[in-house]
Write a protein that holds these residues in place. Sequence first.
Motif, PDB file in Angstrom:
ATOM      1  N   GLU A   1       0.833  -1.208   0.000  1.00  0.00           N
ATOM      2  CA  GLU A   1       0.000   0.000   0.000  1.00  0.00           C
ATOM      3  C   GLU A   1       0.868   1.260   0.000  1.00  0.00           C
ATOM      4  OE1 GLU A   1      -3.172   0.148  -0.382  1.00  0.00           O
ATOM      5  OE2 GLU A   1      -3.671  -1.990  -0.168  1.00  0.00           O
ATOM      6  N   ALA A   2       1.945   1.261   0.770  1.00  0.00           N
ATOM      7  CA  ALA A   2       2.839   2.424   0.813  1.00  0.00           C
ATOM      8  C   ALA A   2       3.501   2.643  -0.548  1.00  0.00           C
ATOM      9  CB  ALA A   2       3.897   2.234   1.902  1.00  0.00           C
TER      10      ALA A   2
ATOM     11  N   THR B   1       0.969   4.205  -2.839  1.00  0.00           N
ATOM     12  CA  THR B   1       0.759   5.615  -2.476  1.00  0.00           C
ATOM     13  C   THR B   1       1.833   6.498  -3.097  1.00  0.00           C
ATOM     14  OG1 THR B   1      -0.360   5.067  -0.406  1.00  0.00           O
ATOM     15  CG2 THR B   1       0.670   7.250  -0.552  1.00  0.00           C
TER      16      THR B   1
ATOM     17  N   ARG C   1       1.405   6.732  -6.973  1.00  0.00           N
ATOM     18  CA  ARG C   1       0.287   7.574  -7.413  1.00  0.00           C
ATOM     19  C   ARG C   1       0.545   9.046  -7.134  1.00  0.00           C
ATOM     20  NH1 ARG C   1      -3.696   2.709  -5.801  1.00  0.00           N
ATOM     21  NH2 ARG C   1      -4.064   1.975  -7.942  1.00  0.00           N
ATOM     22  N   HIS C   2       1.312   9.358  -6.093  1.00  0.00           N
ATOM     23  CA  HIS C   2       1.686  10.746  -5.847  1.00  0.00           C
ATOM     24  C   HIS C   2       2.596  11.274  -6.957  1.00  0.00           C
ATOM     25  CE1 HIS C   2       0.053  12.358  -2.109  1.00  0.00           C
ATOM     26  NE2 HIS C   2       0.047  11.113  -1.636  1.00  0.00           N
TER      27      HIS C   2
ATOM     28  N   ALA D   1       1.736   1.747  -9.778  1.00  0.00           N
ATOM     29  CA  ALA D   1       0.837   1.360  -8.696  1.00  0.00           C
ATOM     30  C   ALA D   1       0.079   0.075  -9.031  1.00  0.00           C
ATOM     31  CB  ALA D   1      -0.141   2.489  -8.408  1.00  0.00           C
TER      32      ALA D   1
ATOM     33  N   GLU E   1      -0.647  -3.396  -7.163  1.00  0.00           N
ATOM     34  CA  GLU E   1      -2.044  -3.665  -6.840  1.00  0.00           C
ATOM     35  C   GLU E   1      -2.487  -5.033  -7.350  1.00  0.00           C
ATOM     36  OE1 GLU E   1      -5.868  -0.809  -6.768  1.00  0.00           O
ATOM     37  OE2 GLU E   1      -5.029  -1.172  -8.773  1.00  0.00           O
TER      38      GLU E   1
END
Length: 428
Positions: free
Chosen positions: A401-402, A405, A408-409, A416, A420
């Motif tokens: 998840e990190a 994140t 996507r930033h 990502a 996923e």
Amino acid sequence: MRIMPASEFNLSREVEYGSAEQNASVDQIVTDVRNEGDAALLRYTEEHDRMKLEAASLRVTQEEIQAAYQEVEDDFLVAIRAAADNIRAFHEKQKRNTWMDLQPDGTLLGQIIRPLRRVGVYVPGGKAAYPSSVLMNVIPAQVAGVPEIVMVTPPATGGEPGINPYILVTAAEAGVQEIYRVGGAQAVAALAYGTASIPPVDKITGPGNIYVALAKRAVFGVVDIDSIAGPSEIAVLADETADPGYVAADLLSQAEHDEMASAVLVTPSRQLGEAVAAEVERQLATLPREAIARKSIDSYGAVLLVDSLAEGVRVINQMAPEHLEVMTADPMQLLGSIENAGAIFLGPYSSEPVGDYFAGPNHILPTNGTARFSSPVNVDDFLKKSSLIHYSKEALMQNGEAIMTLARHEGLEGHARAIELRLRQERG
């Protein structure tokens, strides 16, 4: 020799790398050798070295190397072998190993260290020949484990296509098996791009004239290079306890290299400065390379007066000299404050030539103030490193998840989704 306050001296010496004409000439040579191979290599050898060669005669034969041994003195062989032993012992201490770190979650991280496959060493053979530079280039590469080390050096200008016997013998003593009689920008281009006669290399090291330096800069990126070396430099930081004769002799040991070499004394003692200036003049009168050394001293030599040794250290750190000699009552006391220097020589018996030839540390050093951010040639110069990542399922599930994140930033949705997809599949 000029005597002046350090504040009046230009401490940031910038050397222009070649005229527009020299740069254009080198660019043309490099382009031609890249496109035409041996044909251009031989053409430029005939033009610049006045030597007409055939492609088949570019490589030096074992018979020539053996014949060179008959031309060198026994004391040279003894000295070069002792120097090689010292240089090898010093560089052996620089070796690094591959490492791996197994994490509790099963992830394996590490760094794989491998030698470069093939390295080219340039050895000058024109105005001066430097057998010591053969050792300083070749031995670190050997210690690193480079399997193929090739040497290029110019043939004698005009006449027979011979090579300085001291260069050949030193190369043989160092274990170099592949030697070509070609020099200048054309040799650098051949090493970088390869020709029918000279296979390409991964890195080019070694000193040369302005055309060699410009050619190395031109091919950087196609291959790696050690540096673009400028004129030699020496700075001596000394107090009233220093011997003026020693200081003057060491300044001249660098001034005789090149008309653009820099030789500077930094001292809080005007008496020492004046004595050294007088000694420089006295010793210059009998120096075989007086004309070269005198031009260097007149143009780039100076005695810089400072208020204290602490101020002298600040001046030295700003200069970032190639060679620094510290001749003070307690040189070790100053060592911790010296931040920028290619090589540091402590005490009256650590004359710069000790490092140039024999002690063991490498004499190929950063010039033009680049000691602020670069180092002498060393074993690391001939190694490459690969990062190793073996991520475990547990680590990906915990940190996925990190990772998404962060991706996507940065607007990288594909990154990502690569994570996923795995998380979704493993979670069902």
